[in-house]
Scaffold this active site. Structure first.
Site, PDB file in Angstrom:
ATOM      1  CG  ASN A  99      11.123  34.910  52.611  1.00 45.99           C
ATOM      2  OD1 ASN A  99      10.981  36.105  52.817  1.00 45.99           O
ATOM      3  ND2 ASN A  99      10.999  34.367  51.411  1.00 45.99           N
ATOM      4  CG  ASN A 126      11.931  30.704  44.180  1.00 43.39           C
ATOM      5  OD1 ASN A 126      12.563  31.693  44.509  1.00 43.39           O
ATOM      6  ND2 ASN A 126      12.284  29.488  44.513  1.00 43.39           N
ATOM      7  CE  LYS A 164       7.030  25.829  43.213  1.00 41.13           C
ATOM      8  NZ  LYS A 164       8.118  26.494  43.863  1.00 41.13           N
ATOM      9  CD  GLU A 220       8.743  23.945  45.913  1.00 42.52           C
ATOM     10  OE1 GLU A 220       8.976  23.770  44.713  1.00 42.52           O
ATOM     11  OE2 GLU A 220       8.902  25.041  46.465  1.00 42.52           O
ATOM     12  CG  ASP A 221       9.342  23.567  50.664  1.00 42.71           C
ATOM     13  OD1 ASP A 221      10.099  24.367  50.063  1.00 42.71           O
ATOM     14  OD2 ASP A 221       8.250  23.916  51.142  1.00 42.71           O
ATOM     15  CE1 TYR A 276     -11.393   4.042  32.280  1.00 38.22           C
ATOM     16  CE2 TYR A 276     -13.447   2.841  32.629  1.00 38.22           C
ATOM     17  CZ  TYR A 276     -12.128   3.082  32.962  1.00 38.22           C
ATOM     18  OH  TYR A 276     -11.548   2.381  33.974  1.00 38.22           O
ATOM     19  N   GLY A 299      23.468  26.577  51.676  1.00 35.51           N
ATOM     20  CA  GLY A 299      22.564  25.428  51.647  1.00 35.51           C
ATOM     21  C   GLY A 299      21.976  25.286  50.257  1.00 35.51           C
ATOM     22  CB  ALA A 300      18.615  24.236  49.104  1.00 38.38           C
ATOM     23  CB  ALA A 301      18.648  29.276  48.351  1.00 33.49           C
TER      24      ALA A 301
HETATM   25  N1  LIG Z   1      13.398  35.123  48.782  1.00 33.77           N
HETATM   26  C1  LIG Z   1      13.642  34.052  48.092  1.00 33.77           C
HETATM   27  O1  LIG Z   1      13.394  34.022  46.930  1.00 33.77           O
HETATM   28  C2  LIG Z   1      14.253  32.850  48.775  1.00 33.77           C
HETATM   29  C3  LIG Z   1      14.482  31.697  48.039  1.00 33.77           C
HETATM   30  C4  LIG Z   1      15.084  30.602  48.670  1.00 33.77           C
HETATM   31  C5  LIG Z   1      15.426  30.672  50.018  1.00 33.77           C
HETATM   32  N2  LIG Z   1      15.147  31.812  50.712  1.00 33.77           N
HETATM   33  C6  LIG Z   1      15.452  31.912  52.143  1.00 33.77           C
HETATM   34  O2  LIG Z   1      16.815  31.632  52.336  1.00 33.77           O
HETATM   35  C7  LIG Z   1      17.008  30.956  53.558  1.00 33.77           C
HETATM   36  C8  LIG Z   1      17.805  29.678  53.322  1.00 33.77           C
HETATM   37  O3  LIG Z   1      17.077  28.764  52.514  1.00 33.77           O
HETATM   38  P1  LIG Z   1      17.730  27.366  52.081  1.00 33.77           P
HETATM   39  O4  LIG Z   1      16.634  26.556  51.493  1.00 33.77           O
HETATM   40  O5  LIG Z   1      18.965  27.559  51.275  1.00 33.77           O
HETATM   41  O6  LIG Z   1      18.108  26.762  53.528  1.00 33.77           O
HETATM   42  P2  LIG Z   1      19.259  25.723  53.913  1.00 33.77           P
HETATM   43  O7  LIG Z   1      18.911  25.227  55.262  1.00 33.77           O
HETATM   44  O8  LIG Z   1      19.497  24.752  52.823  1.00 33.77           O
HETATM   45  O9  LIG Z   1      20.592  26.630  54.054  1.00 33.77           O
HETATM   46  C9  LIG Z   1      20.751  27.580  55.056  1.00 33.77           C
HETATM   47  C10 LIG Z   1      22.190  28.076  55.029  1.00 33.77           C
HETATM   48  O10 LIG Z   1      22.270  29.220  55.865  1.00 33.77           O
HETATM   49  C11 LIG Z   1      23.415  29.094  56.696  1.00 33.77           C
HETATM   50  N3  LIG Z   1      23.214  29.803  57.949  1.00 33.77           N
HETATM   51  C12 LIG Z   1      22.316  29.540  58.913  1.00 33.77           C
HETATM   52  N4  LIG Z   1      22.476  30.397  59.947  1.00 33.77           N
HETATM   53  C13 LIG Z   1      23.480  31.233  59.595  1.00 33.77           C
HETATM   54  C14 LIG Z   1      24.111  32.303  60.222  1.00 33.77           C
HETATM   55  N5  LIG Z   1      23.750  32.701  61.437  1.00 33.77           N
HETATM   56  N6  LIG Z   1      25.128  32.930  59.582  1.00 33.77           N
HETATM   57  C15 LIG Z   1      25.516  32.516  58.346  1.00 33.77           C
HETATM   58  N7  LIG Z   1      24.949  31.498  57.704  1.00 33.77           N
HETATM   59  C16 LIG Z   1      23.940  30.848  58.317  1.00 33.77           C
HETATM   60  C17 LIG Z   1      23.563  27.592  56.922  1.00 33.77           C
HETATM   61  O11 LIG Z   1      24.897  27.255  57.339  1.00 33.77           O
HETATM   62  C18 LIG Z   1      23.221  27.062  55.537  1.00 33.77           C
HETATM   63  O12 LIG Z   1      24.365  27.093  54.717  1.00 33.77           O
HETATM   64  C19 LIG Z   1      15.605  30.759  54.151  1.00 33.77           C
HETATM   65  O13 LIG Z   1      15.323  31.814  55.030  1.00 33.77           O
HETATM   66  C20 LIG Z   1      14.722  30.855  52.950  1.00 33.77           C
HETATM   67  O14 LIG Z   1      13.423  31.284  53.278  1.00 33.77           O
HETATM   68  C21 LIG Z   1      14.570  32.897  50.128  1.00 33.77           C
END
Ligand SMILES: NC(=O)c1ccc[n+]([C@@H]2O[C@H](COP(=O)([O-])OP(=O)(O)OC[C@H]3O[C@@H](n4cnc5c(N)ncnc54)[C@H](O)[C@@H]3O)[C@@H](O)[C@H]2O)c1
Length: 461
Positions: free
Chosen positions: A362, A392, A168, A210-211, A113, A270-272
């Site tokens: 999940n 992940n 994480k 994240e999230d 320091y 969505g995101a994934a």
């Molecule tokens: N196992 C893994 O490694 C892993 C990694 C990432 C996400 N996930 C899981 O994937 C899911 C989505 O995550 P995200 O962050 O992309 O969420 P998000 O909210 O960004 O996207 C969700 C998507 O699912 C669609 N959706 C919702 N209900 C639906 C239905 N009844 N029929 C068809 N499509 C539908 C939505 O329109 C949207 O496009 C969560 O359950 C998450 O836990 C798992």
């Protein structure tokens, strides 16, 4: 039927008569109530009673109440206390800062320091690149969230997101020696999040988003990548995409198919889902159908935001419309990152032979894995209680280790694909089979292999 698991592990402190059958009676009562005993310790013994700690996996608060009632129904038995072991490990948080230097006396203090540290500050002011050499920047990552999409639980806000971010950070350290720190922002405004990350960036060698909910997460990541000179990686997008693409490569090796011949249905845009599709498209699959809550994504749908419009343009060669079940007919691969319980075995039966089903929602997948197995050749989920867990943790520690080692200032699709191949390659030909397409998260070969591949790819930029 819910399954007891270690996420809901409890310890019951129980008083019982000192009879020869007491231990057996207690264990049998807990077992009949549907819990799985993992430890049984006698903590006190007296002439008139014993006190035991029974540790067991359960599945809900109601289940814990049922177990307590079952024990207290035994003659002379009283449950003194129930401890939730998951809450116990979170008491006071899960990570801490510790000093790497000794601070024993005035001499140590003068160098670590003031006044000595002033010369280090001046050196960095003269040559900002020295920050990586002389500070924590070279090994430190910010785990940034706005708490808007916490696990599968939704918008819980920044404080409630903190236990996940701490976890994480602990994983970063355990698997790759990376010092990560949670940054939970009290805003869900896109511009404010971007600005906040820009402002804190000087401390970090990388940003792990994240999230953060879609579609906000796309703009935040894109803008930060343009503005910062350190890598920005949204793990819910790219961590998932890396592991899915690696796992799919191995799954197709098992069933003997080429990606270029495969029709792939990705449910969830969505995101994934979006990141999975974008990365998969780099590998030129036969076709991809994106499906979301409103059905198959196609250009004429009329409800497309910029992300869905991009997907509509780059997928669905035959411009199909319809439901998820329609999309599955003839498909070689299903990848679900959407919602629980969307279809049954009869829909899997309409897929091509040797179908691959990744049901990753999940905690409850798009299809019960046991149902999927009736017709699919390979089934993967996000769960740790089934084979082929897509997690992940296989990707992000090694990815950031490689990025930090290479002092990378950005991320490319080539780098993500290199990480995917590295994960797939850890499963050698002798071990590869329908129940083992990805390595265990505890396989110590994974993070170094990913780090090396990522560092090499980063060096090529
Ligand atoms: N196992 C893994 O490694 C892993 C990694 C990432 C996400 N996930 C899981 O994937 C899911 C989505 O995550 P995200 O962050 O992309 O969420 P998000 O909210 O960004 O996207 C969700 C998507 O699912 C669609 N959706 C919702 N209900 C639906 C239905 N009844 N029929 C068809 N499509 C539908 C939505 O329109 C949207 O496009 C969560 O359950 C998450 O836990 C798992």
């Amino acid at each position: 039927m819910p399954v007891p698991g270690p996420g809901y592990s409890i310890t019951l402190r129980v008083e019982a008569p000192p009879s020869a059958s007491a231990a057996g009676d207690l264990a049998a009562a807990v077992g009949r109530a549907g819990a799985v005993i993992t430890a049984f310790d006698v903590v006190e013994s007296h002439t008139d009673r014993i006190v035991v700690d029974i540790t067991a996996n359960t599945y809900s608060d109601d289940h814990v109440r049922d177990i307590t009632v079952a024990l207290e129904a035994l003659s002379g038995v009283a449950v003194r206390k129930v401890s939730d072991r998951t809450f116990l490990i979170h008491l006071g948080g899960k990570i801490e800062v510790s000093s790497k230097v000794q601070l024993r006396n005035r001499d140590d203090l003068s160098r670590a320091y003031t006044p000595g540290v002033a010369r280090i500050c001046q050196a960095i002011a003269e040559n900002p690149d020295d920050a990586r050499r002389l500070t924590i920047k070279r090994n430190t990552v910010a785990v940034v969230t706005d708490g808007s999409a916490v696990l599968g639980l939704g918008n819980l806000g920044p404080a409630a997101a903190l236990p996940v971010m701490e976890g994480k950070a602990a994983l970063f350290k355990k698997f790759a020696g990376v010092d990560a720190w949670p940054v939970c922002l009290d805003t869900q405004d896109t511009d404010e999040i971007i600005r906040a990350v820009e402002l804190i960036a000087p401390v970090y060698g990388g940003i792990n988003l994240e999230d953060i909910a879609a579609p906000r997460c796309f703009e935040i990541e894109r803008t930060l990548r343009e503005r910062l000179d350190i890598p920005v990686f949204h793990d819910d997008q790219h961590g998932t995409a890396i592991v899915v693409v690696g796992a799919l490569r191995n799954a197709l090796r098992v069933v003997g198919k080429q990606l270029s011949d495969c029709k792939i249905v990705v449910c969830g845009a969505g995101a994934a889902g979006s990141a999975i599709i974008r990365l998969l498209l780099q590998k030129k699959p036969g076709d991809v159908l994106a499906v979301d809550v409103n059905g198959i994504v196609h250009p004429d749908r009329g409800d497309l935001d910029p992300n869905l419009a991009w997907l509509a343009e780059h997928t669905n060669n035959e411009r199909k419309s319809g439901s998820l079940v329609d999309a599955l007919v003839g498909a070689d691969v299903f990848i679900g990152v959407s919602a629980p319980n969307l279809f049954g075995a009869e829909a899997v039966a309409t897929m091509a032979s040797d179908a691959v089903v990744f049901a990753l929602a999940n905690p409850d997948p798009e299809i019960d894995p046991m149902e999927a197995q009736r017709h699919a050749a390979i089934v993967a989920t996000g769960r740790s209680d089934y084979p082929n867990q897509i997690n992940n943790v296989l990707a992000f520690p090694g990815v950031f280790r490689g990025l930090l080692d290479a002092q990378a200032n950005g991320i490319t699709d080539e780098l993500l694909l290199a990480a995917a191949d590295a994960i797939a390659d850890v499963v050698d030909g002798d071990r590869l089979n329908a129940s083992f397409i990805v390595p265990s998260v505890f396989d110590s070969a994974v993070a170094p292999a990913v780090a090396e591949a990522v560092a090499k790819a980063a060096a090529k930029r």
